[in-house]
Design an enzyme around this catalytic site. Structure first.
Site, PDB file in Angstrom:
ATOM      1  N   GLY A   1     -16.930  -8.587 -57.870  1.00 41.50           N
ATOM      2  CA  GLY A   1     -15.593  -7.946 -57.921  1.00 41.50           C
ATOM      3  C   GLY A   1     -15.557  -6.619 -57.110  1.00 41.50           C
TER       4      GLY A   1
ATOM      5  N   TYR B   1      -7.118  -3.859 -74.304  1.00 42.00           N
ATOM      6  CA  TYR B   1      -7.671  -3.315 -73.031  1.00 42.00           C
ATOM      7  C   TYR B   1      -7.104  -1.847 -72.702  1.00 42.00           C
ATOM      8  CZ  TYR B   1      -8.542  -3.179 -68.065  1.00 42.00           C
ATOM      9  OH  TYR B   1      -9.091  -2.879 -66.532  1.00 42.00           O
TER      10      TYR B   1
HETATM   11  N1  LIG Z   1      -9.119  -6.771 -61.743  1.00 40.15           N
HETATM   12  C1  LIG Z   1      -8.008  -5.892 -62.010  1.00 40.15           C
HETATM   13  O1  LIG Z   1      -7.085  -6.203 -62.056  1.00 40.15           O
HETATM   14  C2  LIG Z   1      -8.507  -4.336 -62.336  1.00 40.15           C
HETATM   15  C3  LIG Z   1      -7.210  -3.605 -62.608  1.00 40.15           C
HETATM   16  C4  LIG Z   1      -7.483  -2.250 -62.969  1.00 40.15           C
HETATM   17  C5  LIG Z   1      -8.780  -1.862 -63.236  1.00 40.15           C
HETATM   18  N2  LIG Z   1      -9.777  -2.713 -63.381  1.00 40.15           N
HETATM   19  C6  LIG Z   1     -11.174  -2.243 -63.477  1.00 40.15           C
HETATM   20  O2  LIG Z   1     -12.115  -2.397 -62.430  1.00 40.15           O
HETATM   21  C7  LIG Z   1     -13.286  -2.393 -62.700  1.00 40.15           C
HETATM   22  C8  LIG Z   1     -14.120  -3.662 -62.378  1.00 40.15           C
HETATM   23  O3  LIG Z   1     -13.554  -4.730 -62.646  1.00 40.15           O
HETATM   24  P1  LIG Z   1     -13.211  -6.239 -61.818  1.00 40.15           P
HETATM   25  O4  LIG Z   1     -11.906  -6.387 -61.512  1.00 40.15           O
HETATM   26  O5  LIG Z   1     -14.350  -5.896 -60.515  1.00 40.15           O
HETATM   27  O6  LIG Z   1     -13.868  -7.276 -62.626  1.00 40.15           O
HETATM   28  P2  LIG Z   1     -15.033  -8.312 -62.706  1.00 40.15           P
HETATM   29  O7  LIG Z   1     -14.912  -8.882 -61.301  1.00 40.15           O
HETATM   30  O8  LIG Z   1     -14.883  -8.976 -63.930  1.00 40.15           O
HETATM   31  O9  LIG Z   1     -16.439  -7.428 -62.639  1.00 40.15           O
HETATM   32  C9  LIG Z   1     -16.684  -6.616 -63.638  1.00 40.15           C
HETATM   33  C10 LIG Z   1     -18.369  -6.105 -63.387  1.00 40.15           C
HETATM   34  O10 LIG Z   1     -18.593  -5.092 -64.429  1.00 40.15           O
HETATM   35  C11 LIG Z   1     -19.889  -5.597 -64.963  1.00 40.15           C
HETATM   36  N3  LIG Z   1     -20.073  -5.442 -66.275  1.00 40.15           N
HETATM   37  C12 LIG Z   1     -19.617  -5.535 -67.217  1.00 40.15           C
HETATM   38  N4  LIG Z   1     -20.102  -5.241 -68.485  1.00 40.15           N
HETATM   39  C13 LIG Z   1     -21.218  -4.254 -68.041  1.00 40.15           C
HETATM   40  C14 LIG Z   1     -22.285  -3.691 -68.710  1.00 40.15           C
HETATM   41  N5  LIG Z   1     -22.171  -3.622 -70.203  1.00 40.15           N
HETATM   42  N6  LIG Z   1     -23.065  -3.089 -67.816  1.00 40.15           N
HETATM   43  C15 LIG Z   1     -22.934  -3.245 -66.589  1.00 40.15           C
HETATM   44  N7  LIG Z   1     -21.945  -3.751 -65.880  1.00 40.15           N
HETATM   45  C16 LIG Z   1     -21.166  -4.485 -66.572  1.00 40.15           C
HETATM   46  C17 LIG Z   1     -19.676  -6.925 -64.679  1.00 40.15           C
HETATM   47  O11 LIG Z   1     -21.165  -7.576 -64.411  1.00 40.15           O
HETATM   48  P3  LIG Z   1     -21.820  -8.742 -65.000  1.00 40.15           P
HETATM   49  O12 LIG Z   1     -21.639  -9.671 -63.837  1.00 40.15           O
HETATM   50  O13 LIG Z   1     -23.008  -8.717 -65.281  1.00 40.15           O
HETATM   51  O14 LIG Z   1     -20.829  -9.310 -65.938  1.00 40.15           O
HETATM   52  C18 LIG Z   1     -19.516  -7.034 -63.118  1.00 40.15           C
HETATM   53  O15 LIG Z   1     -20.348  -6.614 -62.188  1.00 40.15           O
HETATM   54  C19 LIG Z   1     -13.304  -2.563 -64.464  1.00 40.15           C
HETATM   55  O16 LIG Z   1     -13.521  -1.044 -64.855  1.00 40.15           O
HETATM   56  C20 LIG Z   1     -11.828  -3.124 -64.702  1.00 40.15           C
HETATM   57  O17 LIG Z   1     -11.415  -2.517 -65.984  1.00 40.15           O
HETATM   58  C21 LIG Z   1      -9.785  -3.977 -62.863  1.00 40.15           C
END
Ligand SMILES: NC(=O)c1ccc[n+]([C@@H]2O[C@H](COP(=O)([O-])OP(=O)(O)OC[C@H]3O[C@@H](n4cnc5c(N)ncnc54)[C@H](OP(=O)(O)O)[C@@H]3O)[C@@H](O)[C@H]2O)c1
Length: 233
Positions: A16, A143
């Site tokens: 991601g 969330y």
């Molecule tokens: N996608 C969106 O639309 C969006 C929008 C706004 C903000 N965000 C924010 O962007 C950030 C990244 O999200 P993403 O979209 O890239 O999501 P993602 O593809 O689901 O990736 C989430 C990442 O966080 C890691 N993670 C989760 N729990 C963890 C823990 N306890 N310790 C260490 N790593 C952990 C996951 O690791 P594993 O592989 O081990 O699960 C994965 O690497 C988040 O903070 C999310 O809230 C996302």
């Protein structure tokens, strides 16, 4: 904070947005990129140093900080999103899980690495927040609670770290095309756009960036009467 020659730690860097932060940090000439993941074997990007970190574990974060004394930029990216309405059965457990990761995760990593950044001249934290810090919606209600709390946390950390010269950048953004939004039929940003905006804002010395038009509009609506966040969605 300039990324070139920085030593960067990215949490949740195996996939991601986190994997893209690691990739673009290298592309911008970072000296070293530590790609942290719960399971470092899932880090596949060439050129980074995989390290193990579950952000919910404060002891693990402290041990990692003791090991990585050269870090001067921390990207607090790791996060989870359950699509949970607040009054639904099971919402409490889901909300607690999100608070542990999205709020206490940032706090654990920041408390561990703040002294490292201080020793290395101040450096920066870049905290990945959301448009949901500022506005709620039914499926994102729990969330949004966690991201609003993470926004408050980020503002508090910025105050506490001002004395040691640490830049604290809050990145707010709408939907991005990652695993987290799989199944949501909405327009989505690409990871490269979001990370490029984040690093550009960091390099301009900013404390906050609203990446996309939706997020910018919501931010403007915060001061409207009534506030945009009071309108049912
Ligand atoms: N996608 C969106 O639309 C969006 C929008 C706004 C903000 N965000 C924010 O962007 C950030 C990244 O999200 P993403 O979209 O890239 O999501 P993602 O593809 O689901 O990736 C989430 C990442 O966080 C890691 N993670 C989760 N729990 C963890 C823990 N306890 N310790 C260490 N790593 C952990 C996951 O690791 P594993 O592989 O081990 O699960 C994965 O690497 C988040 O903070 C999310 O809230 C996302």
């Amino acid at each position: 904070m300039i990324v070139q020659n920085a030593t960067v730690l990215v949490t949740g860097a195996n996939r991601g947005l986190g994997a893209e932060f690691a990739r673009q940090a290298l592309a911008r000439g970072a000296k070293k990129v530590y790609a942290a993941a719960r399971d470092p074997r899932t880090v596949t990007l060439a050129g980074v140093v995989p390290v193990q970190l579950d952000v919910t574990n404060a002891d693990e974060a402290a041990a990692l900080a003791a090991e990585l004394g050269d870090v001067d930029l921390v990207i607090n990216n790791a996060g989870i999103a359950d699509m949970t309405e607040l009054l639904k059965p099971g919402a409490d457990a889901s909300l607690r899980r999100m608070l542990e990761t999205n709020v206490f995760g940032i706090l654990n990593v920041s408390r561990a690495f703040a002294p490292v950044l201080a020793r290395n001249g101040g450096g920066a934290f870049l905290n990945v927040l959301s448009v949901a810090s500022w506005v709620s919606a039914p499926i994102l209600a729990a969330y949004a609670v966690s991201k609003s709390a993470a926004w408050g946390l980020t503002n508090g950390l910025r105050n506490e770290l001002a004395g040691q010269g640490t830049q604290v950048l809050a990145l707010h953004v709408g939907f991005i095309d990652t695993d987290l939004t799989k199944g949501l039929e909405v327009p989505k940003l690409t990871v490269d756009t979001v990370v490029d905006s984040g690093f550009s804002a960091l390099e301009q010395g900013l404390t906050e960036v609203a990446v996309d038009e939706l997020t910018k509009a919501v931010k403007r609506g915060l001061s409207a009467e009534p506030g945009i966040y009071t309108a049912p969605r």
